[in-house]
Design a protein around this motif. Sequence first.
Motif, PDB file in Angstrom:
ATOM      1  N   GLY A  12       0.820  -1.195   0.000  1.00  9.50           N
ATOM      2  CA  GLY A  12       0.000   0.000   0.000  1.00  9.50           C
ATOM      3  C   GLY A  12       0.861   1.254   0.000  1.00  9.50           C
ATOM      4  N   TYR A  13       0.224   2.388  -0.290  1.00  5.13           N
ATOM      5  CA  TYR A  13       0.932   3.664  -0.346  1.00  5.13           C
ATOM      6  C   TYR A  13       0.658   4.471   0.913  1.00  5.13           C
ATOM      7  CZ  TYR A  13       2.530   8.240  -1.824  1.00  5.13           C
ATOM      8  OH  TYR A  13       3.195   9.442  -1.882  1.00  5.13           O
ATOM      9  N   SER A  41      -0.377  10.822  -8.145  1.00  8.59           N
ATOM     10  CA  SER A  41      -0.768   9.628  -8.907  1.00  8.59           C
ATOM     11  C   SER A  41      -1.072   8.456  -7.987  1.00  8.59           C
ATOM     12  CB  SER A  41       0.345   9.248  -9.892  1.00  8.59           C
ATOM     13  OG  SER A  41       0.575  10.275 -10.826  1.00  8.59           O
ATOM     14  N   MET A  42      -0.232   8.258  -6.967  1.00  8.89           N
ATOM     15  CA  MET A  42      -0.454   7.159  -6.030  1.00  8.89           C
ATOM     16  C   MET A  42      -1.736   7.372  -5.222  1.00  8.89           C
ATOM     17  SD  MET A  42       1.884   4.940  -6.582  1.00  8.89           S
ATOM     18  CE  MET A  42       1.888   5.492  -8.306  1.00  8.89           C
ATOM     19  N   ASP A  71      -7.300   5.950  -4.059  1.00 13.59           N
ATOM     20  CA  ASP A  71      -8.704   6.330  -3.902  1.00 13.59           C
ATOM     21  C   ASP A  71      -9.630   5.464  -4.753  1.00 13.59           C
ATOM     22  OD1 ASP A  71      -8.053   8.322  -2.130  1.00 13.59           O
ATOM     23  OD2 ASP A  71      -8.060   9.930  -3.635  1.00 13.59           O
ATOM     24  N   ARG A  72      -9.103   4.918  -5.812  1.00 12.23           N
ATOM     25  CA  ARG A  72      -9.898   4.071  -6.687  1.00 12.23           C
ATOM     26  C   ARG A  72      -9.742   2.586  -6.378  1.00 12.23           C
ATOM     27  NH1 ARG A  72      -9.384   8.709  -8.083  1.00 12.23           N
ATOM     28  NH2 ARG A  72     -10.760   9.812  -9.528  1.00 12.23           N
ATOM     29  N   GLY A  73      -9.089   2.300  -5.268  1.00 11.25           N
ATOM     30  CA  GLY A  73      -8.982   0.920  -4.815  1.00 11.25           C
ATOM     31  C   GLY A  73      -7.947   0.092  -5.505  1.00 11.25           C
TER      32      GLY A  73
END
Length: 210
Positions: free
Chosen positions: A131-132, A199-200, A205-207
């Motif tokens: 994950g970020y 970008s990350m 946010d879009r899963g």
Amino acid sequence: MPDNGHPRPADGRLPLWLKLAFTAWILGWAPTFAVLLGTQNYFWLCNLANFLILAGLWSESRRLISMQLLSVLLVGSLWALDVGTAWLTGVHPIGGTEYMFNAEQPLLTRLLSLYHLVLPVVAGLAVRRLGYDRGALAWQTGLTWLVIPATWLFTDPERNINWVHGPFGQPQEMLDPLFYLVMLMLLWPLVIYLPTHLSMCWLQDRGWLK
């Protein structure tokens, strides 16, 4: 919830083969670069990223890996663009990679510099699994604000490491050296880190990221 840089549970672990392969790379790359180019070469942020990615892989730290993704993704992409374009056309659209075509540079040094293509892939794979960490931008900016002044103080000016004496590997004389250094410190996070960070966050946010 974000893990604040701490390891994730078992389902987020990074594969052992990736950790071992990258460790083997560091064991070969680090001493070779020290012999060929000297230890000052480690002040380059992209070279420092090698060590920090290694630490991030073994600790499975979301924060550390996210920080280094900011450091290497755009830089590696621009490096590849400059080298690839110069290889095809003889023209460097960005600059800073002329050494890759300099026969006076050891061939091994130039081959090892291909890590610019590998680090974004390794960091990207790790972020995909771990994950970020959205706090990475602030942490990597803080690290950069330590490394850039240290580079200016402790490395040879003619090497122009991290471009602290002029952009694109070339010395500059238009601006006061300290004013230029401050501008570099401000622009580096905005130009290099922020696009990757945004970008990350968009992907997260879009899963598409954890």
